[in-house]
Structures are given as structure tokens and as C-alpha cells.
Design an enzyme around this catalytic site. Structure first.
Site, PDB file in Angstrom:
ATOM      1  N   PRO A   2       0.829  -1.218   0.000  1.00  0.00           N
ATOM      2  CA  PRO A   2       0.000   0.000   0.000  1.00  0.00           C
ATOM      3  C   PRO A   2       0.863   1.266   0.000  1.00  0.00           C
ATOM      4  CG  PRO A   2      -0.127  -1.129   2.116  1.00  0.00           C
ATOM      5  CD  PRO A   2       0.691  -1.996   1.211  1.00  0.00           C
ATOM      6  N   GLU A   3       0.621   2.136  -0.946  1.00  0.00           N
ATOM      7  CA  GLU A   3       1.338   3.407  -1.024  1.00  0.00           C
ATOM      8  C   GLU A   3       0.434   4.498  -0.449  1.00  0.00           C
ATOM      9  OE1 GLU A   3       4.407   3.953  -2.165  1.00  0.00           O
ATOM     10  OE2 GLU A   3       4.889   2.040  -3.079  1.00  0.00           O
TER      11      GLU A   3
END
Ligand code: ZN
Length: 271
Positions: A2-3
Site C-alpha cells: 500500500p502506497e
């Protein structure tokens, strides 16, 4: 992994279910995340009200009566909204019950974190040294220019340096540099003020586009099977080695920089 956009979409997805609600219980099934989950989390949080759901870099901050629950999704973590007490899978390590619903942390690789901090979260060791938020007014060409003077390392590495600006991971660094038409290996300290402005604008636009792409997943947070908060996007250069540049048609190249893959167009991003 997840960014920042996924974490922000997760924040927006869970906020309606937990903000201003009272935590009715905490179930920890496996404490062995990146750091051990506090053993007394149920005692700390039960009966406590959530006053705000914020984000700092890739940390989610649930501000409660007596402190802040700091959540990081690590490499593979996701938060979903499920019915409290519904059947759980082997990677569902933690439930935060909020009445009939629960916030459920799934993290197969267990690089995520759930920590409690009684004081000001900004002073927590994980958060204290962080640079500016890329979508805040503090971030711009002036800051980028000032922070990179004298730096010989490639501009991509500077962009991914959390002490300068947070949340610009490998994908978004590649995408932003392409948009700004700047070669990733150019020494950061040699970028003109004008190119720093262009790069800062590109970072903002890239992240805003990703948020817009993820916005369509927001409604899924309420579905029975929940949502991972991850979303698919069309990239300009990332993971497109050999594919034609979307602007000029030249084949996208890959090289390794700081042990990470760098993707760029040799024609659009000349040195
Ligand atoms: Zn090109």
C-alpha cells in the site's frame, strides 16, 4: 504494497464507520506484527471514543480519548469494515469492534504495525523525523530545491527520502519524474528551481490522479467482504519495460537505482 494513495483511501473508507464512535472491544489474535501489538490494547481502548481518523505519511492515526492508535499497513496489510464477530481468516490478526461493526486488520506478511501512543502522535519516534506531506501547501518547488542542494544522489532517491517529503514510494517517484520530464539519475542538487517546481507539481498531480482512481473503491469498504483498499491503475512508465512510451512511443527502459527498479523514457527524460 500500500502506497500513500491506498492509505489515504483506506482512511476515507474507514472514517465514516469509526469517527466519533465508541470502541466496544479489541480482539488481538496474533500480536506478532512488525512490532508486538500491545497486550493490553482492549483495556486501553474499550469504552474510548474515536475523535478523529487522520493520516501522517503512511501511518493511520485513530485519535482516541487517552491517546492515539497508530496503524501501518506494512507490505501487505489492509483494513476492512466487517460485522463484529463475523468469521475470520488466518491473516485477520486484529479486530477493533465499534458496536455492530468491526475494523479488521488483515496482514499476511505481518510487516504492519498497531501501536499505542499516549502523547502527541507527532512526537512518536516513527513520526517525529518525517518530512512534509506531498499534498500539503508546505510541499513545493521551493522546499524541494532547498532540501536537495549539495546532493549528488539521483533526484529519484531524493524524492523517495522520507525526511524531505513523505509517501512518495517507488511507483509514484517513477511516474512523477516522467511527468516532469526529468531523468531519475540526474543529481538532485543540480536541479534548477524551475525544474523543482515542475517536479513538485508532477508529484501532486500523480498522487491526485491515484486518489481519484481509488475513489471508486470507497463504497466497497461497507460491503460484507470488505475492500483491501488496493486499486489498479494505468501507469505511464512503472513496470512497463520495453513497452512504448505513452507520449513518444520510444521503448520504456529499466535500470536499478538504490536497489529499486527505475523506469523511464530515454527520449522524454533526457539527461
Ligand atoms: Zn517518451
Amino acid at each position: 504494497m500500500p502506497e500513500l494513495p491506498e492509505v489515504e483511501i483506506t482512511r476515507r473508507g474507514i472514517e465514516p464507520f469509526v469517527d466519533q464512535r465508541t470502541i466496544t472491544g479489541v480482539t488481538v489474535r496474533d500480536r506478532r506484527l512488525r512490532w508486538p501489538v500491545p497486550g493490553n490494547l482492549d483495556a486501553i481502548l474499550r469504552g474510548s471514543r474515536v475523535h478523529a481518523v487522520r493520516r501522517r505519511a503512511k501511518y493511520l492515526l485513530l485519535e482516541c480519548d487517552k491517546g492515539t492508535l497508530i496503524v501501518h499497513l506494512g507490505m501487505s496489510g489492509s483494513l476492512r469494515v466487517v460485522r463484529a464477530g463475523s468469521p475470520h481468516g488466518p491473516y485477520d490478526h486484529l479486530d477493533l469492534d465499534v458496536g455492530e461493526m468491526a475494523l479488521r486488520l488483515r496482514d499476511p506478511r505481518r510487516f504492519g504495525a498497531v501501536l499505542w501512543h499516549a502523547g502527541d502522535p507527532a512526537r512518536h519516534p516513527l513520526l517525529a523525523g518525517l518530512g512534509v506531506e506531498p499534498l500539503s501547501p508546505d510541499f513545493g518547488g521551493a522546499l524541494l530545491h532547498a532540501a536537495t542542494r549539495g546532493r549528488r544522489a539521483g533526484v529519484k532517491l531524493a524524492l523517495m527520502d522520507n525526511k524531505i517529503v513523505v509517501g512518495v514510494g517507488n511507483i509514484y517517484a517513477n511516474e512523477s519524474l516522467f511527468r516532469a520530464r526529468i531523468n531519475p539519475v540526474v543529481a538532485a542538487g543540480r536541479l534548477s528551481r524551475e525544474r523543482c517546481e515542475r517536479l513538485a507539481d508532477a508529484v501532486r498531480a500523480t498522487l491526485q490522479d491515484a486518489l481519484a482512481a481509488g475513489g471508486s473503491t470507497l463504497r466497497d469498504f461497507a460491503h460484507s467482504d470488505g475492500s483491501s483498499g488496493y486499486f489498479q491503475q494505468q501507469y505511464l512508465v512503472y513496470d512497463r519495460t520495453g513497452a512504448p512510451c505513452r507520449v513518444c512511443g520510444a521503448p520504456i527502459r529499466r535500470r536499478v537505482q538504490g536497489q529499486r527498479s527505475t523506469y523511464y523514457c530515454p527520449a522524454c527524460q533526457r539527461r
